[in-house]
Design an enzyme around this catalytic site. Structure first.
Site, PDB file in Angstrom:
ATOM      1  N   ARG A 258       0.836  -1.210   0.000  1.00  0.00           N
ATOM      2  CA  ARG A 258       0.000   0.000   0.000  1.00  0.00           C
ATOM      3  C   ARG A 258       0.866   1.254   0.000  1.00  0.00           C
ATOM      4  NH1 ARG A 258      -5.488  -1.399   3.435  1.00  0.00           N
ATOM      5  NH2 ARG A 258      -5.532  -3.617   2.847  1.00  0.00           N
ATOM      6  N   GLU A 347      -7.332  -0.190  14.848  1.00  0.00           N
ATOM      7  CA  GLU A 347      -7.875  -1.222  13.967  1.00  0.00           C
ATOM      8  C   GLU A 347      -6.831  -2.267  13.598  1.00  0.00           C
ATOM      9  OE1 GLU A 347      -9.358  -0.009  10.002  1.00  0.00           O
ATOM     10  OE2 GLU A 347      -8.561  -1.983   9.458  1.00  0.00           O
ATOM     11  N   ARG A 388       1.310  -5.254  11.884  1.00  0.00           N
ATOM     12  CA  ARG A 388       0.475  -4.447  12.772  1.00  0.00           C
ATOM     13  C   ARG A 388       0.045  -5.229  14.010  1.00  0.00           C
ATOM     14  NH1 ARG A 388      -4.513  -0.612  10.978  1.00  0.00           N
ATOM     15  NH2 ARG A 388      -2.860   0.333   9.746  1.00  0.00           N
TER      16      ARG A 388
END
Ligand SMILES: Nc1ncnc2c1ncn2[C@@H]1O[C@H](COS(=O)(=O)NC(=O)[C@@H](N)CO)[C@@H](O)[C@H]1O
Length: 419
Positions: A258, A347, A388
């Protein structure tokens, strides 16, 4: 993508979805184009019938009349060609607008323009109370030499990292552990490519609109996908699946890329937001029955919660607002994991049901019991995305002396109590 029949018969519902999802689509222009295309097609059909009638009568016609009949047939042919010339341009413009239309969100979604309207549904697990000043994941990594977060940037630029030693092994162990858990839930393990054609990004709804977020490989007319969802959505494009093949359950493992073009300045420290990461994706193709897909939505969410509970990471489940869920979603629940150093939930998972919005774009269909061909429903949810997930994992389980106590589920895999 919505069907034109649905749009014509549910103009109000579509208008509301456009407003609630905070998107700019000119529905009047779309419907005007639709009417023009339909009118042109009707006219071409009529002209074709007329020309066929002439060619049928040609054989039995008086020879003296044949030249006039031939000329009339020729003139009709020219008129058909002219209408069809404009028709392809109008159809392309109509399709371009259809691709911008939102899916209809479920009635329980909080209505609002962005994430500020999201609702916390429930919180699970106990937020750790440290009797020492907890370190953030970067400090823990630096203390234990668990990654290179500096030198590598001169090689690969910003938002890049090398995991090292036991943390690199932990990422591999985590993914294998999650793959085994999903396999036990009936999901077929798949490794999927990140390289994909633009059509695959259109199928998921990433294009048009989010081209800027993807790395482009122009020499090969390919892009690098930011999620395994992209390859998995188009894998069965063009097939007509049989009822007994459904539901298709994939656990898709892939590198994800990304550009994070819109995230300048956000999460620049450490592993939360990087250009290249690895994700195990839960993916479901099921029959287009809202109750069936709602059941899979709950199952995908439960699978992710099962993994987080075994990792002993506190989290909260979010009900996404109409403005935050994204263009094609019917429903989206994010899961946010507790990050002590930020003193907030962040998130780590995103669970979505899209009904047949992707299926129509991807041409994903199945044959039901009555042999009727219909579009399927598609769903996806993160199982684990690393690095993450390592952030809450390291930070929640840290000790005063900067070690990390592994959750019980991982101790056998890593051969001990501590990372
Ligand atoms: N730039 C990034 N760096 C690290 N992890 C990321 C990044 N972008 C997304 N993720 C992780 O990938 C998860 C899923 O990303 S998502 O865009 O929200 N959703 C999807 O990709 C869906 N296909 C479900 O996985 C996020 O919850 C997050 O844990």
């Amino acid at each position: 993508m919505l069907s034109l029949a649905f749009i014509r018969e549910n103009r109000g519902v579509v208008d509301k979805a456009i407003a609630d999802k905070n998107v700019a689509v000119d529905l009047d222009a779309l419907l005007a184009l639709d009417a023009e295309v339909r009118e042109a097609k009707t006219k071409v059909d009529r002209l074709r019938a007329e020309r066929n009638a002439i060619s049928d009568s040609f054989k039995s016609a008086d020879p003296a009349e044949r030249p006039a009949l031939g000329a009339k047939a020729k003139a009709i042919g020219a008129e058909i060609a002219e209408i069809e010339g404009g028709l392809s341009e109008k159809s392309d413009a109509l399709n371009a607008l259809l691709l911008r239309l939102p899916g209809i969100p479920w009635e329980g979604a909080p209505v609002g323009p962005d994430e500020n309207s999201n609702i916390v549904v429930r919180q699970e697990g106990r937020v750790p109370q440290f009797d020492f000043e907890p370190r953030d994941h970067v400090a823990l990594i630096e203390m234990n030499d668990w990654a290179d977060l500096g030198r590598i940037t001169q090689v690969s630029g910003s938002r890049q990292y090398c995991l090292k030693g036991r943390l690199a092994l932990l990422e591999q162990a985590l993914m294998f552990w999650a793959q085994q858990r999903l396999s036990a839930e009936g999901f077929t393990m798949m490794t999927v490519p990140a390289l994909a054609r633009p059509s695959a990004f259109v199928a998921t709804g990433h294009f048009p609109g989010h081209e800027e977020e993807a790395y482009e490989i122009p020499k090969d007319e390919l892009y690098l996908a930011g999620t395994g969802e992209i390859a998995l959505t188009s894998l069965h494009s063009g097939e007509i699946l049989e009822a007994q093949q459904l539901p298709i359950l994939y656990a898709g493992y892939s590198p994800c890329f990304r550009r994070e073009a819109g995230s300048a300045g956000r999460d620049v420290r450490g592993l939360l937001r990087v250009h290249q990461f690895y994700k195990l994706e839960q993916y479901v193709i099921c029959e287009d029955d809202p109750e069936v897909s709602a059941g899979w939505h709950a199952k995908l969410l439960a699978n992710a919660e099962m993994l987080l509970n075994d990792l002993e990471i506190p989290y909260q489940v979010i009900e996404a607002s109409t403005g935050d869920m994204g263009l094609g979603k019917y429903r989206m629940n994010d899961i946010e994991s507790w990050v002590p150093s930020l003193n907030k939930y962040r998130e780590t998972h995103s669970c979505s049901t899209l009904h047949d919005w992707q299926a129509r774009r991807a041409n994903l269909r199945w044959r039901d019991g009555e042999r009727k061909v219909r579009f399927v429903h598609t769903l996806n949810n993160t199982a684990l995305a690393s690095p993450r997930i390592l952030v809450p994992l390291l930070e929640n389980h840290q000790t005063a002396d900067g070690r990390v106590r592994l959750p019980k589920a991982l101790q056998p895999l890593m051969g001990g109590e501590f990372l």
